[in-house]
Design a protein around this motif. Structure first.
Motif, PDB file in Angstrom:
ATOM      1  N   MET A  77     -12.062  -2.053   5.337  1.00 10.07           N
ATOM      2  CA  MET A  77     -12.798  -1.643   4.143  1.00 10.07           C
ATOM      3  C   MET A  77     -11.949  -1.920   2.908  1.00 10.07           C
ATOM      4  O   MET A  77     -10.733  -1.692   2.936  1.00 10.07           O
ATOM      5  CB  MET A  77     -13.127  -0.151   4.204  1.00 10.07           C
ATOM      6  N   PRO A  78     -12.554  -2.390   1.824  1.00 11.93           N
ATOM      7  CA  PRO A  78     -11.778  -2.739   0.623  1.00 11.93           C
ATOM      8  C   PRO A  78     -10.840  -1.633   0.139  1.00 11.93           C
ATOM      9  O   PRO A  78      -9.682  -1.888  -0.164  1.00 11.93           O
ATOM     10  CB  PRO A  78     -12.853  -3.039  -0.425  1.00 11.93           C
ATOM     11  N   ARG A  79     -11.300  -0.410   0.113  1.00 14.89           N
ATOM     12  CA  ARG A  79     -10.465   0.666  -0.422  1.00 14.89           C
ATOM     13  C   ARG A  79      -9.318   1.060   0.513  1.00 14.89           C
ATOM     14  O   ARG A  79      -8.382   1.720   0.093  1.00 14.89           O
ATOM     15  CB  ARG A  79     -11.316   1.882  -0.777  1.00 14.89           C
ATOM     16  N   LYS A  80      -9.418   0.647   1.795  1.00 14.46           N
ATOM     17  CA  LYS A  80      -8.389   0.981   2.773  1.00 14.46           C
ATOM     18  C   LYS A  80      -7.645  -0.252   3.281  1.00 14.46           C
ATOM     19  O   LYS A  80      -6.793  -0.147   4.144  1.00 14.46           O
ATOM     20  CB  LYS A  80      -9.034   1.699   3.963  1.00 14.46           C
ATOM     21  N   GLU A  82      -5.291  -2.368   2.308  1.00 15.65           N
ATOM     22  CA  GLU A  82      -3.830  -2.464   2.289  1.00 15.65           C
ATOM     23  C   GLU A  82      -3.215  -1.647   3.417  1.00 15.65           C
ATOM     24  O   GLU A  82      -2.364  -2.137   4.162  1.00 15.65           O
ATOM     25  CB  GLU A  82      -3.285  -2.012   0.926  1.00 15.65           C
ATOM     26  N   GLN A  84      -4.742  -0.589   6.146  1.00 12.89           N
ATOM     27  CA  GLN A  84      -5.191  -1.136   7.419  1.00 12.89           C
ATOM     28  C   GLN A  84      -4.393  -2.377   7.819  1.00 12.89           C
ATOM     29  O   GLN A  84      -3.998  -2.521   8.982  1.00 12.89           O
ATOM     30  CB  GLN A  84      -6.683  -1.458   7.362  1.00 12.89           C
TER      31      GLN A  84
END
Length: 153
Positions: A77-80, A82, A84
């Protein structure tokens, strides 16, 4: 996410099998259509993901083989992203079945050989591995492990 989902779909479509390599041209066969454009797993990996200039992507995608990075339990997911990517990279590098790391010797996954250009020079590669392994690497002997293409059931 698309690469991983399409790989799982490809395996399920051809199951039972022992390896993704039992499928004719698994990375070159069109498996996804967006408008009038066709994509294969190879297109997604080489023409999209690798062009992001992000070597950690190699630890986020899974080719359904035992030597591949583990398939994550959640979508990227974009907000996670980095966190991940960091977690996936560290998990893969620290996995003793994939890499064996000591100050004197590195026995590395062939991912580091096949995609060496993505990780940079030998010095850059050592810095990368050191960052995720916590082992201070100066000039260890490097060997590449055999790749186990059997299905990662």
């Amino acid at each position: 996410n698309a690469y991983n989902a399409l790989t799982v779909q490809l395996i399920l479509k051809n199951y039972p099998l022992k390896s993704i390599r039992d499928i004719k041209d698994p990375w070159d066969t069109a498996c996804f259509f967006l408008g009038d454009k066709k994509y294969s797993l190879g297109n997604i990996e080489h023409d999209i993901l690798r062009k992001m200039d992000e070597p950690r992507i190699h630890f986020a995608i899974n080719c359904a083989s035992a030597s591949c990075p583990k398939l994550q339990r959640e979508a990227f997911m974009p907000r996670k992203m980095e966190v991940q990517l960091e977690n996936a990279t560290k998990a893969f590098i620290m996995d003793q079945s994939k890499n064996k790391i000591s100050k004197e010797e590195l026995k590395l996954s062939r991912i580091f050989l096949w995609f060496g250009k993505d990780f940079g020079s030998k010095a850059a590669r050592l810095t990368f591995i050191s960052r995720y392994s916590g082992v201070d690497l100066e000039n260890p002997a490097i060997e590449y492990l055999s790749y186990d293409w059997s299905l990662n059931q």
